[in-house]
Design a protein around this motif. Structure first.
Motif, PDB file in Angstrom:
ATOM      1  N   GLN A 149      -9.862  26.366 -26.355  1.00  0.00           N
ATOM      2  CA  GLN A 149      -8.706  26.533 -25.466  1.00  0.00           C
ATOM      3  C   GLN A 149      -8.970  25.985 -24.056  1.00  0.00           C
ATOM      4  N   TYR A 150     -10.222  26.100 -23.583  1.00  0.00           N
ATOM      5  CA  TYR A 150     -10.482  25.667 -22.204  1.00  0.00           C
ATOM      6  C   TYR A 150     -10.487  24.138 -22.099  1.00  0.00           C
ATOM      7  N   LEU A 151     -11.125  23.491 -23.050  1.00  0.00           N
ATOM      8  CA  LEU A 151     -11.084  22.025 -23.069  1.00  0.00           C
ATOM      9  C   LEU A 151      -9.622  21.576 -23.217  1.00  0.00           C
ATOM     10  N   GLY A 152      -8.890  22.268 -24.089  1.00  0.00           N
ATOM     11  CA  GLY A 152      -7.476  21.931 -24.300  1.00  0.00           C
ATOM     12  C   GLY A 152      -6.680  22.057 -23.009  1.00  0.00           C
ATOM     13  N   GLN A 153      -6.904  23.141 -22.280  1.00  0.00           N
ATOM     14  CA  GLN A 153      -6.155  23.351 -21.028  1.00  0.00           C
ATOM     15  C   GLN A 153      -6.515  22.286 -19.995  1.00  0.00           C
ATOM     16  N   TYR A 154      -7.776  21.914 -19.966  1.00  0.00           N
ATOM     17  CA  TYR A 154      -8.225  20.865 -19.039  1.00  0.00           C
ATOM     18  C   TYR A 154      -7.522  19.540 -19.368  1.00  0.00           C
ATOM     19  N   PRO A 197     -16.358  20.458 -19.460  1.00  0.00           N
ATOM     20  CA  PRO A 197     -14.964  20.905 -19.670  1.00  0.00           C
ATOM     21  C   PRO A 197     -14.807  22.092 -20.617  1.00  0.00           C
ATOM     22  N   GLU A 198     -15.900  22.592 -21.191  1.00  0.00           N
ATOM     23  CA  GLU A 198     -15.813  23.841 -21.966  1.00  0.00           C
ATOM     24  C   GLU A 198     -15.790  25.064 -21.037  1.00  0.00           C
ATOM     25  N   CYS A 199     -15.964  24.834 -19.729  1.00  0.00           N
ATOM     26  CA  CYS A 199     -15.957  25.968 -18.776  1.00  0.00           C
ATOM     27  C   CYS A 199     -14.536  26.510 -18.600  1.00  0.00           C
ATOM     28  N   ARG A 200     -14.470  27.728 -18.066  1.00  0.00           N
ATOM     29  CA  ARG A 200     -13.180  28.357 -17.775  1.00  0.00           C
ATOM     30  C   ARG A 200     -12.413  27.535 -16.733  1.00  0.00           C
ATOM     31  N   PRO A 201     -11.063  27.560 -16.772  1.00  0.00           N
ATOM     32  CA  PRO A 201     -10.272  26.793 -15.792  1.00  0.00           C
ATOM     33  C   PRO A 201     -10.616  27.162 -14.337  1.00  0.00           C
ATOM     34  N   GLU A 202     -10.915  28.441 -14.065  1.00  0.00           N
ATOM     35  CA  GLU A 202     -11.245  28.872 -12.690  1.00  0.00           C
ATOM     36  C   GLU A 202     -12.543  28.215 -12.218  1.00  0.00           C
ATOM     37  N   VAL A 203     -13.431  27.917 -13.158  1.00  0.00           N
ATOM     38  CA  VAL A 203     -14.700  27.251 -12.833  1.00  0.00           C
ATOM     39  C   VAL A 203     -14.445  25.754 -12.630  1.00  0.00           C
TER      40      VAL A 203
END
Ligand code: 13P
Ligand code: SF4
Length: 303
Positions: A149-154, A197-203
């Motif tokens: 989901q995090y890579l996807g959101q990025y 990009p596997e990190c959280r969006p806030e990161v």
């Protein structure tokens, strides 16, 4: 001791006509014993090209599976079968088939961190090095992105595409928090912040660069930055320091360790070569669909 083990590995490699591929998160000594060290995209490119008869994959299960998809006639060995990827295990082919029914018009983009049977259900595969470029190339109006989901959101933020996310994530990268970065930015005000990009969006919002592990290695060599705060699994620090002795690399969190990546040891590589274990093979039925998905990605290359 380590030198003796490395010598033994060299002899066995020659005897068995083997190549050793290692991911950037592997233990330092494993990286040093490998013929090639790289990110998921580079490792699959290398597997596709090699003339070796045996590939010893020092990484996690989905990486060895991808090599088997690409090289069905080669023997692909994973020195420890317990080296899985928890994110890849957050999706199954059956669950994806159900989801596809909910979004029949969506193109399915599947992160390489997924089982072969899931790749077989997707339209195209991607890695962190080319996810943006792959999604940009898709004509469909809707994209179902699995399983990260995090890579996807990025990627959605970068491309402006309408995307549906799967609730998967990497437990190792999820341990990296904005506080870790903010604190280090105070301690090292001149440092550049690079995160995976596997990190959280806030990161990701706090980073100067968002790069695959291979992208980070290239950035470290080519950028003017003398200090880099590294927001990914700490195994990569070994290679960064070795390749850039005059630069400082600051791991963002000592907690960012992938226990699965640390399961491969020099002793297990020796056992793997001596006993020809543990073979990772994708069934012909799954391979036929999965290969199309992986080859489409390789045709796009790096983003
Ligand atoms: P890359 O090396 O492709 O950037 O991926 C990181 C990762 O999590 C591998 O599991
Ligand atoms: Fe999977 Fe995360 Fe480990 Fe990569 S770092 S293998 S995504 S658990």
């Amino acid at each position: 001791m380590q030198n003796k083990l490395k010598e033994k590995i060299s002899q066995l490699k020659e005897q068995k006509k083997a190549i050793i591929l290692a991911h950037n998160y592997q233990l330092g000594e494993v990286q040093d014993a490998a013929d090639f060290v790289g990110d998921s995209l580079e490792l699959s490119q290398k597997a596709a090209q090699t003339k070796a008869e045996v590939i010893v994959f020092c990484g996690v299960h989905f990486m060895a599976e991808t090599a088997s998809i690409l090289c069905p006639d080669k023997l692909v060995l994973l020195p420890d079968l317990n080296a899985g990827c928890p994110m890849a295990d957050m999706i199954t082919a059956e669950k994806l088939r159900q989801k596809k029914k909910e979004y029949p018009k969506a193109a399915v983009v599947c992160y390489i961190n997924s089982p072969a049977a899931v790749k077989a259900e997707a339209d195209v595969c991607c890695t962190s090095a080319n996810a943006v470029k792959i999604v940009e190339s898709i004509k469909a109006e809707e994209i179902l992105f699995v399983p990260d989901q995090y890579l996807g959101q990025y990627v959605a933020a970068k491309t402006g595409k309408k995307m549906i996310f799967w609730p998967g994530y990497c437990p190792t990268h999820a341990r990296i928090l904005p506080d870790h970065i903010e604190k280090l930015k105070q301690d090292y005000p001149l440092a550049r912040v690079v995160v995976h990009p596997e990190c959280r969006p806030e990161v990701i919002a706090l980073a100067d660069e968002v790069l695959s592990t291979g992208g980070l290695c290239r950035y470290a060599q080519t950028s003017q930055a003398k200090e880099i705060i590294v927001g990914t699994e700490i195994g990569i620090i070994h290679r960064l320091r070795e390749e850039n002795p005059n630069k400082r690399f600051i791991p963002v969190s000592e907690q960012a360790v992938c226990p699965n990546m640390k399961l491969i040891t020099l002793e297990k590589i020796i056992y793997s070569l001596e006993e020809t274990v543990f073979e990772v093979k994708v069934s012909p039925q799954i391979r036929t669909s999965a290969i199309a998905t992986v080859n489409k990605m390789l045709a796009v290359g790096r983003g």
